[in-house]
Design an enzyme around this catalytic site. Structure first.
Site, short mmCIF file in Angstrom:
data_model
loop_
_atom_site.label_atom_id
_atom_site.label_comp_id
_atom_site.label_asym_id
_atom_site.label_seq_id
_atom_site.Cartn_x
_atom_site.Cartn_y
_atom_site.Cartn_z
CD GLU A 95 -5.39 -11.97 2.07
OE1 GLU A 95 -4.65 -11.14 1.51
OE2 GLU A 95 -5.34 -12.20 3.28
CG LEU A 148 -12.08 -1.50 -3.77
CD1 LEU A 148 -12.13 -0.77 -2.44
CD2 LEU A 148 -12.64 -2.92 -3.60
CE1 TYR A 183 0.21 -10.41 1.98
CE2 TYR A 183 -1.18 -9.65 0.18
CZ TYR A 183 -0.96 -9.80 1.53
OH TYR A 183 -1.89 -9.35 2.43
CG ASP A 190 1.99 -7.13 3.40
OD1 ASP A 190 2.88 -7.23 4.28
OD2 ASP A 190 0.82 -6.82 3.67
#
Length: 320
Positions: free
Chosen positions: A37, A80, A120, A138
């Site tokens: 996540e 990333l 979220y 989201d």
């Protein structure tokens, strides 16, 4: 069958048949789900998958992550982006094992107190790991239900997301498996109800979707005008020695790039002219803004994305 029950049942049935085989879904442990996540915040699944696999090889348990050096964690995260996520992972991992045993959050509210976990992500983790009936909102979910209910809200704003979450509460309360319902909403937005060219013919919610009925899919969600981003111009210098090490400087100033290594920035060029008997020399000089640069192996330290791209282009680093 009531419309609300149709939405929950249709989403869960569709998800059971169409969900992507993500590795953390096969064995939804707290560590695997939490890591996935965090990695997927503002990042696509295709981009995350190789990083997730490599990160787990390097840090297979939350205990291994908690014991890691920040530089090693940033190196595993390199490329990333949004590096605060990696620093928050390390901070949270240390907190999870602080008592000598691993203690995971036991509610959505507890997950929301974890560094790097917002509403979220807390809802997603609590629903999947704990069966909590807390809806996620989201970008994918907002797009799906802006079209289904023809909502004119700007979902980049918190009040609009909160209103949508409140409305979705009725839907998740009717779901058989809350975690599947939340994942189904996100998956539908990623695979079917896409920003452009949604596949309404294969959408499980097409029968109750106002935008599909009126042909107004492109009008939702409403997009407010974006401000033009400011431009920052920086000149950097590339210096390498015979051993393949590169002159780099570590960012210790804080902010998004704290802890990462980058090329030394230089002040604007100064120009000087000297006339010789047979030619005129035009000399441009630059001065390093920071004097704490050092030669480092770029394969061993976490680099900023811009620095890594430059070094690949210059042939000083292999494409990862």
């Amino acid at each position: 069958m009531k419309r609300r029950r149709e939405i929950a049942a249709a989403l869960e049935a569709w998800f059971a048949a169409a969900k992507r085989p993500m590795p953390w879904r096969a064995r939804p442990t707290p560590y695997a789900c939490w890591l996935s996540e965090i990695m997927m915040q503002q990042t696509t699944y295709a981009s995350v998958l190789p990083y997730y696999t490599r990160f787990l090889r390097r840090f297979p348990t939350v205990e291994a992550l908690a014991a890691a050096d920040e530089g090693d964690v940033l190196k595993a995260w390199e490329g990333l982006g949004y590096y605060a996520r990696a620093r928050n992972l390390l901070k949270a991992a240390k907190a999870f094992v602080a008592s000598g045993r691993v203690v995971w959050p036991d509610s959505a509210a507890a997950w929301a107190q974890v560094p790097g976990v917002g509403p979220y992500t807390a809802a997603a983790l609590a629903s999947v790991l704990l069966g909590a009936r807390v809806p996620v909102v989201d970008g994918n979910v907002a797009r799906v239900f802006a079209r289904v209910w023809e909502l004119g809200d700007d979902f980049r704003k918190l009040p609009a997301r909160q209103r949508l979450a409140a409305r979705l509460q009725d839907e998740i309360d009717r779901a058989a498996v809350p975690g599947d319902f939340n994942q189904a909403m996100m998956e539908l937005g990623a695979l079917v109800c896409t920003p452009t060219g949604p596949s309404c013919a294969t959408c499980p919610l097409a029968a109750v979707c106002g935008a599909a009925r009126h042909g107004t899919q492109a009008a939702f969600p409403v997009k407010a005008g974006r401000k033009e981003l400011p431009v920052r111009q920086i000149t950097a210098v590339v210096v390498a020695d015979a051993a393949g090490r590169v002159l780099l400087v570590q960012n210790r100033d804080g902010g998004l790039l704290k802890g990462l290594w980058e090329l030394p920035a230089v002040a604007p060029a100064a120009e000087r002219t000297q006339v010789f008997s047979h030619f005129k020399l035009e000399l441009r000089t630059v001065r390093a803004v920071r004097g704490d640069a050092e030669f480092r192996n770029p394969r061993e330290v976490p680099l900023t994305t811009a620095t890594r791209k430059v070094l690949v282009q210059e042939g000083l680093l292999e494409e990862s």
